[in-house]
Design a protein around this motif. Structure first.
Motif, PDB file in Angstrom:
ATOM      1  N   ARG A 233       0.824  -1.217   0.000  1.00  0.00           N
ATOM      2  CA  ARG A 233       0.000   0.000   0.000  1.00  0.00           C
ATOM      3  C   ARG A 233       0.858   1.268   0.000  1.00  0.00           C
ATOM      4  NH1 ARG A 233      -4.178  -2.246  -2.221  1.00  0.00           N
ATOM      5  NH2 ARG A 233      -5.453  -3.549  -0.831  1.00  0.00           N
ATOM      6  N   GLY A 234       2.064   1.147   0.474  1.00  0.00           N
ATOM      7  CA  GLY A 234       2.976   2.287   0.461  1.00  0.00           C
ATOM      8  C   GLY A 234       4.378   1.833   0.757  1.00  0.00           C
ATOM      9  N   ILE A 235       5.362   2.480   0.148  1.00  0.00           N
ATOM     10  CA  ILE A 235       6.764   2.148   0.404  1.00  0.00           C
ATOM     11  C   ILE A 235       7.605   3.386   0.100  1.00  0.00           C
ATOM     12  CG2 ILE A 235       7.058   1.207  -1.924  1.00  0.00           C
ATOM     13  CD1 ILE A 235       9.048  -0.813  -0.738  1.00  0.00           C
ATOM     14  N   ASP A 236       8.563   3.654   0.968  1.00  0.00           N
ATOM     15  CA  ASP A 236       9.388   4.852   0.792  1.00  0.00           C
ATOM     16  C   ASP A 236      10.716   4.619   1.515  1.00  0.00           C
ATOM     17  OD1 ASP A 236       9.078   7.833  -0.171  1.00  0.00           O
ATOM     18  OD2 ASP A 236      10.114   7.949   1.746  1.00  0.00           O
ATOM     19  N   HIS A 237      11.766   5.263   1.037  1.00  0.00           N
ATOM     20  CA  HIS A 237      13.045   5.178   1.756  1.00  0.00           C
ATOM     21  C   HIS A 237      13.710   6.547   1.788  1.00  0.00           C
ATOM     22  CE1 HIS A 237      15.747   5.089  -1.876  1.00  0.00           C
ATOM     23  NE2 HIS A 237      14.685   4.549  -2.449  1.00  0.00           N
ATOM     24  N   ARG A 238      14.389   6.810   2.905  1.00  0.00           N
ATOM     25  CA  ARG A 238      15.038   8.098   3.165  1.00  0.00           C
ATOM     26  C   ARG A 238      16.396   7.851   3.810  1.00  0.00           C
ATOM     27  NH1 ARG A 238      11.800  12.286   0.794  1.00  0.00           N
ATOM     28  NH2 ARG A 238      10.043  10.977   0.130  1.00  0.00           N
ATOM     29  N   THR A 239      17.243   8.866   3.804  1.00  0.00           N
ATOM     30  CA  THR A 239      18.580   8.701   4.371  1.00  0.00           C
ATOM     31  C   THR A 239      18.935   9.870   5.277  1.00  0.00           C
ATOM     32  OG1 THR A 239      20.891   8.211   3.784  1.00  0.00           O
ATOM     33  CG2 THR A 239      19.752   9.860   2.455  1.00  0.00           C
ATOM     34  N   GLU A 240      19.814   9.585   6.225  1.00  0.00           N
ATOM     35  CA  GLU A 240      20.335  10.616   7.128  1.00  0.00           C
ATOM     36  C   GLU A 240      21.585  11.253   6.514  1.00  0.00           C
ATOM     37  OE1 GLU A 240      18.596  11.170   9.749  1.00  0.00           O
ATOM     38  OE2 GLU A 240      17.513   9.306  10.118  1.00  0.00           O
ATOM     39  N   ALA A 241      22.069  12.300   7.162  1.00  0.00           N
ATOM     40  CA  ALA A 241      23.349  12.889   6.769  1.00  0.00           C
ATOM     41  C   ALA A 241      24.456  11.847   6.891  1.00  0.00           C
ATOM     42  CB  ALA A 241      23.668  14.094   7.651  1.00  0.00           C
ATOM     43  N   HIS A 242      25.419  11.898   5.989  1.00  0.00           N
ATOM     44  CA  HIS A 242      26.482  10.895   5.982  1.00  0.00           C
ATOM     45  C   HIS A 242      27.356  10.996   7.223  1.00  0.00           C
ATOM     46  CE1 HIS A 242      29.859   8.736   3.543  1.00  0.00           C
ATOM     47  NE2 HIS A 242      29.209   7.916   4.319  1.00  0.00           N
ATOM     48  N   SER A 243      27.574  12.192   7.710  1.00  0.00           N
ATOM     49  CA  SER A 243      28.444  12.391   8.866  1.00  0.00           C
ATOM     50  C   SER A 243      27.691  12.075  10.154  1.00  0.00           C
ATOM     51  CB  SER A 243      28.946  13.834   8.908  1.00  0.00           C
ATOM     52  OG  SER A 243      29.667  14.073  10.096  1.00  0.00           O
ATOM     53  N   SER A 252      15.689   8.810  14.617  1.00  0.00           N
ATOM     54  CA  SER A 252      15.815   8.367  13.228  1.00  0.00           C
ATOM     55  C   SER A 252      14.765   9.077  12.392  1.00  0.00           C
ATOM     56  CB  SER A 252      15.658   6.847  13.123  1.00  0.00           C
ATOM     57  OG  SER A 252      15.812   6.416  11.781  1.00  0.00           O
ATOM     58  N   PRO A 253      14.986  10.371  12.100  1.00  0.00           N
ATOM     59  CA  PRO A 253      13.985  11.122  11.332  1.00  0.00           C
ATOM     60  C   PRO A 253      13.739  10.564   9.946  1.00  0.00           C
ATOM     61  CG  PRO A 253      16.019  12.390  11.612  1.00  0.00           C
ATOM     62  CD  PRO A 253      16.116  11.217  12.524  1.00  0.00           C
ATOM     63  N   SER A 254      14.741   9.901   9.353  1.00  0.00           N
ATOM     64  CA  SER A 254      14.521   9.317   8.032  1.00  0.00           C
ATOM     65  C   SER A 254      13.503   8.180   8.107  1.00  0.00           C
ATOM     66  CB  SER A 254      15.838   8.821   7.437  1.00  0.00           C
ATOM     67  OG  SER A 254      16.413   7.799   8.233  1.00  0.00           O
ATOM     68  N   GLY A 339      23.710   0.844   6.266  1.00  0.00           N
ATOM     69  CA  GLY A 339      24.673   1.816   6.752  1.00  0.00           C
ATOM     70  C   GLY A 339      24.734   1.858   8.267  1.00  0.00           C
ATOM     71  N   PRO A 340      25.701   2.601   8.831  1.00  0.00           N
ATOM     72  CA  PRO A 340      25.894   2.628  10.282  1.00  0.00           C
ATOM     73  C   PRO A 340      24.826   3.430  11.003  1.00  0.00           C
ATOM     74  CG  PRO A 340      27.387   4.181   9.231  1.00  0.00           C
ATOM     75  CD  PRO A 340      26.701   3.427   8.123  1.00  0.00           C
ATOM     76  N   CYS A 341      24.422   2.943  12.165  1.00  0.00           N
ATOM     77  CA  CYS A 341      23.538   3.705  13.060  1.00  0.00           C
ATOM     78  C   CYS A 341      22.242   4.130  12.391  1.00  0.00           C
ATOM     79  CB  CYS A 341      24.272   4.914  13.634  1.00  0.00           C
ATOM     80  SG  CYS A 341      25.774   4.509  14.538  1.00  0.00           S
ATOM     81  N   LEU A 342      21.605   3.197  11.677  1.00  0.00           N
ATOM     82  CA  LEU A 342      20.328   3.478  11.001  1.00  0.00           C
ATOM     83  C   LEU A 342      20.469   4.639  10.020  1.00  0.00           C
ATOM     84  CD1 LEU A 342      17.949   3.181  14.098  1.00  0.00           C
ATOM     85  CD2 LEU A 342      18.381   1.434  12.366  1.00  0.00           C
ATOM     86  N   GLN A 343      21.478   4.586   9.173  1.00  0.00           N
ATOM     87  CA  GLN A 343      21.734   5.710   8.277  1.00  0.00           C
ATOM     88  C   GLN A 343      20.678   5.841   7.180  1.00  0.00           C
ATOM     89  OE1 GLN A 343      25.251   5.590   5.694  1.00  0.00           O
ATOM     90  NE2 GLN A 343      25.584   7.737   6.159  1.00  0.00           N
ATOM     91  N   GLN A 344      20.312   4.736   6.552  1.00  0.00           N
ATOM     92  CA  GLN A 344      19.313   4.775   5.492  1.00  0.00           C
ATOM     93  C   GLN A 344      18.211   3.797   5.840  1.00  0.00           C
ATOM     94  OE1 GLN A 344      20.817   4.599   1.540  1.00  0.00           O
ATOM     95  NE2 GLN A 344      18.825   4.698   0.579  1.00  0.00           N
ATOM     96  N   ASN A 345      16.956   4.213   5.649  1.00  0.00           N
ATOM     97  CA  ASN A 345      15.834   3.415   6.122  1.00  0.00           C
ATOM     98  C   ASN A 345      14.716   3.355   5.093  1.00  0.00           C
ATOM     99  OD1 ASN A 345      16.519   2.884   9.148  1.00  0.00           O
ATOM    100  ND2 ASN A 345      17.019   5.041   8.793  1.00  0.00           N
ATOM    101  N   LEU A 346      14.158   2.165   4.966  1.00  0.00           N
ATOM    102  CA  LEU A 346      13.033   1.909   4.065  1.00  0.00           C
ATOM    103  C   LEU A 346      11.874   1.373   4.884  1.00  0.00           C
ATOM    104  CD1 LEU A 346      13.092   0.168   0.605  1.00  0.00           C
ATOM    105  CD2 LEU A 346      11.613  -0.745   2.407  1.00  0.00           C
TER     106      LEU A 346
END
Length: 355
Positions: A233-243, A252-254, A339-346
């Motif tokens: 029904r829905g799918i999205d992915h976002r990423t945090e700042a690399h640093s 984890s705002p992403s 990625g480290p520390c929940l860097q990118q999330n789907l």
């Protein structure tokens, strides 16, 4: 928008070491499993997409060898992502949305046993400022866990982390594919020594090898292939700042944004499969995803029971879909991270038809 569903899911038995077999030999039974479930042959699939990592294999373009397990002749429509298979599923989903395909095969695999994942994963880091310091994946997760414990508003402590581990690995007793099953009570776990403070061994994922695959189908094709499709029904992915230094590691705002865009907050979910390799990360994800006590979290055991790199995220989507297939849930949430520390999330929201 065109309807797309997960209509089949399969995974290998996850093991600490599979030196006696190749990636192709590990993957083949899983591919046969999902194709047999929908009554299709590989040549009848419209699009194939895979996820893996050359760093684990130690050679460039390693994914081309696993195409032997699919069969690349006659020529097929195929793609690959150098990430967890959850992102391969996202690419396949977009292909079906455009109408360019009716069915898709998505698979991913990882063999961590030949090397040391804690060192290998340092290659994900900033190559100029961070990677030369060689901070390993467990040490970075420990920084995140300590930040969580130090934040008064979270109310988290080491016993809460042990509680996540005990619940997850006890739940894995019902998962025949899990690598680790069963756990003593949290109080006993707290007697174990630290790996990297404040993380003990039970707070960390097992190192192991494994593979997973799903079949996607659109509209009436999905209904024909599966008795109860798990509709995306829905799918999205976002990423945090690399640093890492510019992020609040307790949040984890992403993940929150991906969940909002996927429609996760529009209605309650029955079950959530969270890709949380470390116990502290489950607490962070629960908070961002607003998961109450009534939601079953990681009934499969999650990544704390089996964490094949590059496949664990796809497995979360597959497990969430399988619960719908067998009628154990009507609306589920699946999460994958990279990625480290929940860097990118789907985040994906799956629903079954009314029964």
């Amino acid at each position: 928008m065109r309807e797309v569903a997960i209509v089949a899911f399969g995974q290998s038995d996850h093991r600490r070491d599979t030196a006696e077999i190749s990636e192709v030999e590990m993957l083949m039974p899983v591919l046969h499993q999902v194709l047999d479930a929908v009554g299709l042959r590989a040549g009848e699939i419209d699009f194939t997409c895979s996820g893996s990592c050359d760093y684990l294999a130690g050679r460039a373009f390693s994914f081309t060898m696993t195409l032997d397990g699919v069969g690349a002749w006659p020529p097929i429509s195929e793609s690959h992502v150098e990430m967890d298979g959850a992102w391969a599923l996202y690419e396949a989903w977009t292909r079906l949305l455009t109408g360019e395909a009716e069915t898709a095969l998505v698979y991913s695999y990882g063999k961590s046993s030949p090397g040391d994942p804690r060192e290998v994963l340092t290659r994900q880091l900033d190559p100029y400022y961070v990677a030369p310091l060689w901070p390993d994946s467990v040490s970075l997760a420990a920084l995140q866990a300590q930040a969580l414990l130090d934040a008064e508003e979270t109310g988290a402590d080491e016993r809460a982390l042990a509680g996540v581990a005990a619940r997850s690995r006890t739940a894995a007793e019902g998962n025949p594919h899990a690598q680790l099953t069963g756990s003593p009570p949290p109080e006993a776990l707290l007697e174990d020594p630290y790996v990297v403070r404040p993380l003990r061994r039970h707070d960390c994922p097992p190192v192991g090898d494994g593979a997973a695959a799903v079949v996607l189908a659109a509209g009436d094709t999905a209904r024909r292939l599966c008795r109860r499709p798990a509709w995306i029904r829905g799918i999205d992915h976002r990423t945090e700042a690399h640093s890492l230094g510019v992020r609040d590691l307790t949040r984890s705002p992403s993940t929150r944004l991906a969940a909002e865009r996927a429609g996760a907050f529009e209605a309650p979910v029955d079950l959530a499969e969270l890709h949380a390799p470390f116990t502290s990360q489950e607490l962070i994800l629960r908070r961002e995803l607003r998961l109450g006590e009534g939601v079953r979290v990681n009934p499969s055991g999650g990544a704390l029971a089996a964490n094949p790199l590059m496949a664990a995220g796809l497995i979360r989507l597959g497990e969430a879909a399988a619960a719908i297939h067998r009628g154990a849930a009507d609306r589920t949430l699946a999460h994958a991270t990279s990625g480290p520390c929940l860097q990118q999330n789907l985040v994906a929201v799956l629903e079954g038809d009314d029964t």
